[in-house]
Scaffold this motif. Structure first.
Motif, short mmCIF file in Angstrom:
data_model
loop_
_atom_site.label_atom_id
_atom_site.label_comp_id
_atom_site.label_asym_id
_atom_site.label_seq_id
_atom_site.Cartn_x
_atom_site.Cartn_y
_atom_site.Cartn_z
N GLY A 176 9.75 7.20 -3.19
CA GLY A 176 9.07 7.62 -4.41
C GLY A 176 9.83 7.17 -5.64
O GLY A 176 9.23 6.65 -6.60
N TYR A 177 11.14 7.32 -5.63
CA TYR A 177 11.97 6.87 -6.75
C TYR A 177 11.86 5.36 -6.92
O TYR A 177 11.69 4.87 -8.03
N MET B 206 0.94 8.67 -6.46
CA MET B 206 1.40 8.34 -7.80
C MET B 206 0.54 9.13 -8.77
O MET B 206 -0.68 9.20 -8.62
N THR B 207 1.18 9.74 -9.77
CA THR B 207 0.47 10.55 -10.75
C THR B 207 0.71 9.95 -12.14
O THR B 207 1.51 9.03 -12.30
N ALA B 208 0.06 10.52 -13.14
CA ALA B 208 0.22 10.03 -14.52
C ALA B 208 1.66 10.21 -15.00
O ALA B 208 2.16 9.43 -15.81
N ALA C 214 0.84 -1.19 0.00
CA ALA C 214 0.00 0.00 0.00
C ALA C 214 0.88 1.25 0.00
O ALA C 214 1.95 1.28 0.62
N LEU C 215 0.42 2.28 -0.69
CA LEU C 215 1.16 3.53 -0.72
C LEU C 215 1.06 4.22 0.63
O LEU C 215 -0.01 4.28 1.23
N PRO C 216 2.17 4.78 1.11
CA PRO C 216 2.10 5.59 2.33
C PRO C 216 1.25 6.84 2.06
O PRO C 216 1.13 7.28 0.91
N GLU D 276 8.60 -1.78 -11.95
CA GLU D 276 7.64 -2.03 -13.01
C GLU D 276 6.19 -2.04 -12.52
O GLU D 276 5.28 -1.61 -13.22
N PHE D 277 5.97 -2.51 -11.33
CA PHE D 277 4.61 -2.63 -10.81
C PHE D 277 4.23 -1.50 -9.86
O PHE D 277 3.11 -1.49 -9.35
N GLY D 278 5.14 -0.57 -9.59
CA GLY D 278 4.83 0.56 -8.74
C GLY D 278 4.61 0.23 -7.28
O GLY D 278 4.01 0.98 -6.55
N VAL D 279 5.08 -0.96 -6.86
CA VAL D 279 4.92 -1.37 -5.46
C VAL D 279 6.25 -1.66 -4.83
O VAL D 279 7.23 -1.83 -5.49
#
Length: 102
Positions: free
Chosen positions: A92-93, A15-17, A8-10, A99-102
């Motif tokens: 964030g980086y 996350m944006t486009a 889960a994102l803190p 690849e999966f943003g997690v």
């Protein structure tokens, strides 16, 4: 007992486009303006190559150069960031570079 989703994102990371927006715990002065929100664009190969060319094999310098490029914060201003907020930028980086943003 509820289990925590480690993916889960803190609450301080959005996350944006185009990348991510990191909310800092302590406002940072960037180009003479205090801010507590830092936009970060997604990295590209050009960023990695440029950072690698200027870091002379120093991994810490490579990371700082990448973060400066992705956030458009100068190295002098970034040098004043609190460590808790630097770790937020690192997270964030990591999310943008995964690849999966997690």
């Amino acid at each position: 007992m509820k289990t925590k989703d480690v993916n889960a994102l803190p609450e301080w990371l959005e996350m944006t486009a185009d990348g991510a927006r990191v909310t800092l715990k302590y406002p940072l002065e960037v180009n003479g303006v205090k801010t507590d929100k830092v936009p970060m664009r997604a990295p590209c190969l050009r960023d990695l190559r440029a950072a690698g060319a200027t870091s002379n094999g120093d991994q810490e310098q490579l990371e700082v150069t990448m973060l400066c490029s992705l956030t458009e914060i100068g190295e002098k201003d970034l040098g004043a960031i609190k460590t808790v907020d630097y770790k937020r930028l690192q997270e964030g980086y990591f999310r943008l570079d995964n690849e999966f943003g997690v």
